[in-house]
Design a protein around this motif. Structure first.
Motif, PDB file in Angstrom:
ATOM      1  N   ILE A   1      15.460  -0.915 -24.627  1.00 17.45           N
ATOM      2  CA  ILE A   1      14.934  -1.046 -23.262  1.00 17.45           C
ATOM      3  C   ILE A   1      14.292  -2.424 -23.163  1.00 17.45           C
ATOM      4  CG2 ILE A   1      13.227  -0.147 -21.629  1.00 17.45           C
ATOM      5  CD1 ILE A   1      13.606   2.597 -22.980  1.00 17.45           C
TER       6      ILE A   1
ATOM      7  N   LEU B   1      11.685  -3.224 -18.511  1.00 19.70           N
ATOM      8  CA  LEU B   1      11.993  -2.188 -17.518  1.00 19.70           C
ATOM      9  C   LEU B   1      10.861  -2.010 -16.512  1.00 19.70           C
ATOM     10  CD1 LEU B   1      14.535  -0.316 -17.278  1.00 19.70           C
ATOM     11  CD2 LEU B   1      13.048   1.524 -18.064  1.00 19.70           C
TER      12      LEU B   1
ATOM     13  N   VAL C   1      15.567   6.633 -18.630  1.00 21.04           N
ATOM     14  CA  VAL C   1      16.569   6.634 -19.712  1.00 21.04           C
ATOM     15  C   VAL C   1      17.604   7.742 -19.477  1.00 21.04           C
ATOM     16  CG1 VAL C   1      16.929   6.980 -22.196  1.00 21.04           C
ATOM     17  CG2 VAL C   1      14.983   5.627 -21.396  1.00 21.04           C
TER      18      VAL C   1
ATOM     19  N   ILE D   1      18.579  -1.028 -19.650  1.00 19.25           N
ATOM     20  CA  ILE D   1      18.626   0.047 -20.651  1.00 19.25           C
ATOM     21  C   ILE D   1      19.995  -0.044 -21.308  1.00 19.25           C
ATOM     22  CG2 ILE D   1      18.579   2.542 -21.049  1.00 19.25           C
ATOM     23  CD1 ILE D   1      16.969   2.773 -18.388  1.00 19.25           C
TER      24      ILE D   1
END
Length: 203
Positions: free
Chosen positions: A12, A15, A55, A66
């Motif tokens: 990640i 984000l 996610v 992601i």
């Protein structure tokens, strides 16, 4: 194999996530290696559940990236993420109270469209891991204890045969003995090689 040799399964990068004008995630970076269990801890309202939902494809991030297995999956749908091997056991369990334990579990396999025989094999695996659920297979989920409902929620996620299992507050509202039982199961899953990303106050 050392941790350094393990392949990164989830990455990640920077984000961000908004719900309307409210920002829930502020530039989160995280890596989870294959076979690793990573716990996310933090105050209520810090965005932990939002991160798992992003996610899992339940909510779309506003920015950042992601990657699963090096492949960009940002903003993919929840059903697509299940097909790619990501399953979420949500906070508050969210079982279907008017369905039986067996029916709740079978819902977890739907996105992958397995054959009936394969679904039965997966069901048997879940029942081996959670013997209490086998005993209560025909019982309505609404009539189960909190701990049993949590087992259903985790079992339902496992029915998708996930490579990455997302667990949101699995011990929330459970008695200490039941919490120990749930964590024993999480340890078993870890030892069996399941990659786990966990939001948990009792980490």
């Amino acid at each position: 194999m050392t941790m350094d040799d393990r392949k990164t399964l989830l990455r990640i990068e920077n984000l961000t996530l908004h719900y309307g004008a409210a920002q829930a995630l502020f530039g989160v970076d995280l890596e989870v290696a294959e076979g690793e269990t990573v716990a996310i801890v933090g105050a209520n309202g810090a965005g932990k559940s939002s991160l798992l939902k992003a996610v899992a494809g339940v909510v779309s991030p506003s920015g950042g990236r992601i990657a699963l297995d090096g492949r960009d999956v940002t903003g993919q749908s929840a059903s697509r993420m299940v097909a790619l091997g990501v399953a979420l056991s949500p906070e508050g369990r969210e079982v279907f109270g008017d369905l039986s334990v067996r029916e709740n579990l079978l819902l977890g396999a739907l996105a992958g469209k397995p054959s009936r025989a394969e679904s039965e094999r997966r069901l048997d695996e879940v029942f081996r891991r959670f013997p209490k659920l086998r005993e209560r297979s025909a019982q309505l989920a609404a009539t189960l204890s909190g701990g049993e409902q949590q087992m259903v929620a985790i079992g339902r996620a496992l029915m998708a045969r996930p490579r990455l299992l997302l667990l949101d507050e699995p011990s929330l509202g459970l008695a200490p003995l039941v919490t120990d039982e749930i964590f024993d199961i999480i340890h078993q899953l870890h030892r069996a090689g399941t990659t786990i990303l966990l939001v948990e106050q009792n980490a």
